[in-house]
Scaffold this active site. Structure first.
Site, PDB file in Angstrom:
ATOM      1  N   GLU A   1      46.818  28.208  19.975  1.00  0.00           N
ATOM      2  CA  GLU A   1      47.815  27.018  20.786  1.00  0.00           C
ATOM      3  C   GLU A   1      48.235  26.392  19.911  1.00  0.00           C
ATOM      4  O   GLU A   1      49.621  26.104  19.832  1.00  0.00           O
ATOM      5  CB  GLU A   1      46.986  26.869  21.251  1.00  0.00           C
TER       6      GLU A   1
ATOM      7  N   SER B   1      39.153  53.951  60.843  1.00  0.00           N
ATOM      8  CA  SER B   1      40.235  54.126  62.243  1.00  0.00           C
ATOM      9  C   SER B   1      40.729  52.253  62.511  1.00  0.00           C
ATOM     10  O   SER B   1      41.644  52.915  63.188  1.00  0.00           O
ATOM     11  CB  SER B   1      39.500  54.689  63.492  1.00  0.00           C
TER      12      SER B   1
END
Length: 696
Positions: free
Chosen positions: A111, A379
């Site tokens: 960072e 289905s």
């Protein structure tokens, strides 16, 4: 007496003329000396102002903010769903002395490598970011130090503006004058967000590894250090490979900074990572809240770190009552300790608002969200096929013979179609009966008639985003979709052909009540309301005596509902809707273990349990759009029914497509008006005769 005018004048060509003589007592000015004086004065003034600024920053108090007020998530009814705490009063604030060196170095390397060298600002990074912003014409580049990130999380909004960046830089300088580097690093490590509700390294360590932060090794520290850059993107639970790639980047940064050797980095990279089971959440609807943070950070300018910072007000779409009903339905259906999993999602079909969201049976043992998982829908995919068919010229009376069938497609390839348990009627079957019985032969005959490409196009229009291939088996739901996408498709059907985008959050406010984000409903008309209504009416037959939903029909009696079941060897589904609520339930095992016959019914049980309580008996039915006619038909002949027809169906048709001929199989006058919606069987006629009356 001599006068000056009487004195003799000596000729001298170099003497100045009277008009060029400088005034007495005023020596000539030096331009260079004057410029230096101006610069010196400006420098002195600048030094003075800088000194005053330093004194102000040093002795002025830090602005109010950085407190521990929670981010509050409100439900659709205005009640508080959850409070997300950040800051030093969270569940596990860890002093710097307890944090491993590897964790501190991993965060610094990834960072802000110059953290201990700068005074709060990294001028090289700022200039680089400024150049990118100027080139792009907007603030798109970072360049923030750890101190800048900390003050942004504590005091500022998440706006990407130059004004906010300037304010951030000033506060960073001021913060550095009030706190030591170690104090800044400690507070930063305890306020950054790591995902899954974990703020700070203490919570992150428990969340991902199930241990205190002191016990973390280099590999684990590097993995955690990579998460704050994108907690959702690098989430090791759902995106392990992305997390490993980010871990590698952190390790490489540590090598470049001289913190570890290449050999140490390689060993850490190769080390297996065993992720922990998630701790018990301290809030309801944990799967929903995880996805709220993902939606806000990925789709809107509200980063995940802002959620844990504190002070935000998030107005979500979740209905606490419906959420509770969904969670209870899942808990009642799924045996504890069975390993069986479930997912459930409910939407408002008109706005797309998510009303209930259950991503699994127990967030404590698995935070993997199955509402977003792709599984074979079986289905339950067929309504998309039949809506395509209705748009391609088929009507409710279109029939195919129910018998074992082999179809040919592609370059001479064949596909054998089988019904469940090899049960065939060996007679023509119309669309209503095919939907009710979930006849596979009818479905494949339909897709071969309309074409797989048309079905894929309809699925895309309804909101299915997963890749679909042009196979005949597409009609039987063999290609995976997520419960959320299936719910979105069903919502478009329930909404009269208007697609909606699922919405989890309506509005986000900052700690001062200012609006950060407003998320409006997104709707798109995709199909005509007439054929969509016809499909809805046909799907009601699933709850008829011959329907696959017959086992749950009694508890749903009196409610306007349309639905479709779905099942494969490893997945069980029930999806359907009322006029104002769509719900999808899935049941299965994460590792595709086969379902028993009893387990394959649990999705229907969950769906019916929820809808029986969420939809009141006697609720208004689906409104019939104009342009439709209703007729009594004989499903065997597909013609207008007569009094002699043993079976009668009442079907809707787009005006002009209804049958005109009287049933040629059974003769006699057309079936009279009345008895709407009934299906007559030979037993019904025999019972009427036994009672001595003619049923009409």
């Amino acid at each position: 007496m001599n006068r000056l005018s009487d004195l003799p004048v000596t000729s001298n060509s170099s003497a100045p003329s009277p008009g060029s003589l400088p005034p007495l007592g005023r020596p000539g000015r030096n331009p260079i000396r004057r410029t230096w004086r101006i610069w010196l004065a400006a420098a002195a003034m600048g030094i003075g102002l800088a000194g005053l600024a330093v004194l102000y920053l040093r002795f002025a108090p830090l602005p109010p903010g950085g407190d521990t007020r929670p981010t509050v998530v409100y439900g659709a009814d205005g009640s508080v769903i959850a409070q997300l705490y950040g800051g030093p009063d969270q569940r596990d604030y860890v002093p710097l002395t307890r944090i491993p060196t590897a964790m501190k170095e991993a965060v610094i390397a990834s960072e802000d490598a110059q953290f201990y060298q700068h005074g709060g600002l990294n001028w090289r990074g700022i200039l680089r970011a400024l150049w990118v912003d100027i080139r792009e014409g907007a603030t798109v580049q970072g360049g923030s130090t750890i101190t800048q990130q900390l003050v942004k999380n504590l005091y500022l909004t998440q706006d990407r503006t130059w004004t906010r960046k300037i304010h951030e830089a000033i506060l960073a300088l001021q913060f550095e004058m009030h706190a030591s580097k170690d104090e800044i690093l400690e507070r930063y490590l305890n306020t950054i967000y790591f995902g899954h509700g974990a703020t700070g390294v203490g919570e992150a360590s428990l969340t991902y590894f199930g241990k205190s932060v002191e016990s973390l090794d280099l590999a684990q520290c590097a993995l955690l250090a990579g998460l704050p850059r994108g907690p959702s993107v690098y989430d090791p639970i759902q995106h392990f490979q992305a997390a490993k790639e980010r871990q590698k980047q952190v390790l490489e940064a540590m090598v470049r900074a001289g913190m570890i050797s290449q050999a140490e980095a390689d060993r850490a990279w190769r080390e297996p990572l065993a992720l922990a089971r998630q701790p018990a959440p301290d809030r309801p609807a944990p799967y929903f809240l995880d996805d709220v943070s993902r939606e806000l950070s990925s789709g809107y300018d509200v980063p995940e770190s802002a959620l844990a910072k504190g002070g935000l007000s998030i107005y979500a779409t979740l209905d606490p009552k419906l959420q509770r009903l969904a969670e209870e339905a899942v808990a009642r259906a799924i045996p504890k300790g069975s390993g069986l999993q479930a997912a459930f999602v409910a939407l408002d079909p008109h706005t797309g608002d998510v009303k209930a969201w259950v991503g699994g049976t127990d967030y404590r043992t698995s935070s993997y969200d199955r509402v977003l998982a792709r599984r074979q829908p079986g289905s339950s995919f067929k309504p998309i096929l039949y809506l395509t068919a209705l748009h391609r010229g088929m009507t409710p009376t279109t029939s195919f013979v129910s018998e074992p069938t082999t179809v040919t497609y592609g370059h001479g390839q064949t596909y054998e179609v089988h019904n469940y348990a090899n049960h065939y009627l060996y007679r023509p079957v119309a669309m209503r009966e095919a939907i009710a019985r979930s006849d596979n032969v009818y479905a494949v005959d339909t897709i071969m008639k309309v074409g797989p490409q048309a079905v894929v196009e309809m699925a895309r229009q309804l909101g299915i985003t997963e890749p679909l291939k042009l196979y005949p088996s597409l009609a039987l739901g063999t290609l995976p979709v997520s419960p959320l996408d299936l719910a979105r498709a069903y919502a478009a059907i329930a909404n009269g052909g208007v697609q909606v985008t699922p919405r989890m959050v309506r509005e986000v406010l900052d700690s001062q009540g200012r609006v950060l984000e407003v998320i409006d409903p997104k709707t798109t008309p995709v199909t005509d309301p007439q054929r969509t209504f016809i499909l809805t009416d046909l799907m009601k037959s699933v709850f008829g005596p011959e329907g696959t939903g017959a086992r749950v029909a009694r508890e749903l009696e009196g409610r306007p509902l349309a639905a479709k079941t779905g099942s494969t060897d490893t997945d069980a589904w029930m999806a359907g809707f009322s006029p104002n609520l769509v719900a999808v339930a899935w049941v299965g095992y994460d590792k595709d273990r086969l379902l028993s016959l009893a387990e394959s019914t649990l999705a229907s049980q969950i769906w019916a349990d929820f809808m029986s309580k969420a939809v009141a008996p006697g609720s208004p039915d689906f409104p019939v759009p104009p342009g439709l006619v209703r007729a009594a038909v004989d499903p065997l002949s597909g013609e207008l029914a007569t009094e002699n027809c043993p079976r009668v169906e009442w079907d809707y048709f787009v005006k002009g497509t209804e049958p005109m001929e009287v049933c040629s199989l059974h003769g006699s006058p057309p079936h009279p008006p009345g008895s709407q919606g009934e299906t007559r069987t030979p037993f019904d006629h025999l019972w009427d005769w036994f009672q001595g009356r003619s049923r009409r």
